[in-house]
Design an enzyme around this catalytic site. Sequence first.
Site, mmCIF file in Angstrom:
data_model
loop_
_atom_site.group_PDB
_atom_site.id
_atom_site.type_symbol
_atom_site.label_atom_id
_atom_site.label_comp_id
_atom_site.label_asym_id
_atom_site.label_seq_id
_atom_site.Cartn_x
_atom_site.Cartn_y
_atom_site.Cartn_z
ATOM 1 N N ASP A 28 -9.675 30.448 -31.690
ATOM 2 C CA ASP A 28 -9.628 29.163 -31.929
ATOM 3 C C ASP A 28 -8.416 28.378 -31.941
ATOM 4 O OD1 ASP A 28 -11.895 27.445 -34.309
ATOM 5 O OD2 ASP A 28 -9.920 26.423 -33.955
ATOM 6 N N ASN A 85 -20.922 26.396 -39.393
ATOM 7 C CA ASN A 85 -20.975 25.211 -39.575
ATOM 8 C C ASN A 85 -22.320 24.537 -38.906
ATOM 9 O OD1 ASN A 85 -18.689 25.553 -41.232
ATOM 10 N ND2 ASN A 85 -17.399 25.098 -39.786
ATOM 11 N N VAL A 94 -18.086 20.635 -33.241
ATOM 12 C CA VAL A 94 -18.487 20.749 -31.646
ATOM 13 C C VAL A 94 -19.811 21.118 -31.639
ATOM 14 C CG1 VAL A 94 -17.989 22.294 -29.730
ATOM 15 C CG2 VAL A 94 -16.171 21.753 -31.130
ATOM 16 N N HIS A 98 -21.763 28.148 -32.549
ATOM 17 C CA HIS A 98 -20.493 28.946 -32.668
ATOM 18 C C HIS A 98 -20.473 29.893 -33.994
ATOM 19 C CE1 HIS A 98 -18.974 25.196 -33.713
ATOM 20 N NE2 HIS A 98 -18.191 25.767 -34.423
ATOM 21 N N HIS A 100 -17.693 31.100 -36.600
ATOM 22 C CA HIS A 100 -16.255 31.543 -36.851
ATOM 23 C C HIS A 100 -15.981 32.830 -37.205
ATOM 24 C CE1 HIS A 100 -14.963 27.163 -36.795
ATOM 25 N NE2 HIS A 100 -16.170 27.021 -36.888
HETATM 26 P P1 5GP Z 1 -16.717 23.418 -36.021
HETATM 27 O O1 5GP Z 1 -15.921 22.678 -36.772
HETATM 28 O O2 5GP Z 1 -17.519 22.607 -34.999
HETATM 29 O O3 5GP Z 1 -17.666 24.501 -36.959
HETATM 30 O O4 5GP Z 1 -15.605 24.289 -35.248
HETATM 31 C C1 5GP Z 1 -15.238 23.799 -33.914
HETATM 32 C C2 5GP Z 1 -13.944 24.891 -33.711
HETATM 33 O O5 5GP Z 1 -13.739 24.587 -32.331
HETATM 34 C C3 5GP Z 1 -12.928 24.237 -34.618
HETATM 35 O O6 5GP Z 1 -12.301 25.321 -35.598
HETATM 36 C C4 5GP Z 1 -11.985 23.810 -33.664
HETATM 37 O O7 5GP Z 1 -10.430 24.152 -33.821
HETATM 38 C C5 5GP Z 1 -12.326 24.541 -32.160
HETATM 39 N N1 5GP Z 1 -11.805 23.789 -30.895
HETATM 40 C C6 5GP Z 1 -12.071 22.653 -30.661
HETATM 41 N N2 5GP Z 1 -11.682 22.497 -29.471
HETATM 42 C C7 5GP Z 1 -11.239 23.468 -28.912
HETATM 43 C C8 5GP Z 1 -10.466 24.026 -27.608
HETATM 44 O O8 5GP Z 1 -10.570 23.234 -26.810
HETATM 45 N N3 5GP Z 1 -10.240 25.467 -27.563
HETATM 46 C C9 5GP Z 1 -10.634 26.434 -28.681
HETATM 47 N N4 5GP Z 1 -10.172 27.514 -28.314
HETATM 48 N N5 5GP Z 1 -11.101 26.044 -29.859
HETATM 49 C C10 5GP Z 1 -11.242 24.462 -29.872
#
Ligand code: 5GP
Length: 112
Positions: A28, A85, A94, A98, A100
């Site tokens: 992440d 999430n 996003v 996915h 985590h």
């Molecule tokens: P969500 O909030 O959708 O559950 O998690 C999305 C995750 O994607 C977040 O923890 C965020 O830090 C990660 N993320 C967002 N943009 C990027 C990126 O460009 N590269 C990587 N490796 N992680 C990302």
Amino acid sequence: MTLFEKIAAREIPADILAEGTDWIAFRDIAPQAPVHFLVVPKRCIPRVGEIGAHDTQLLGNLLVAAASTARQEGLAVDGYRIVINNGPNGGETVPHLHLHVLGGRPMNWPPG
Ligand code: 5GP
């Protein structure tokens, strides 16, 4: 293409830890624990609320990938947390399913 599809296609750089035919695991960009990586299907499913019976094998592969990558990252003995999430109240930012995987420190419960 979603952000995570672009990472899987190597159009956006990421620290890739492991990869299978239908998934990819990468760190992440904003880690919330000493070890924090995402396990992502290469085929975009927007969120867990949109999965169906035809996704069963893929979802199983994601969990196996999470466990094997966690072992590779040295998390097997002390443990780790897997989080998905889902939607706005779930904290999903996003829109591409996915997992985590967070480890390297004790986790709190309940989450905030
Ligand atoms: P969500 O909030 O959708 O559950 O998690 C999305 C995750 O994607 C977040 O923890 C965020 O830090 C990660 N993320 C967002 N943009 C990027 C990126 O460009 N590269 C990587 N490796 N992680 C990302």
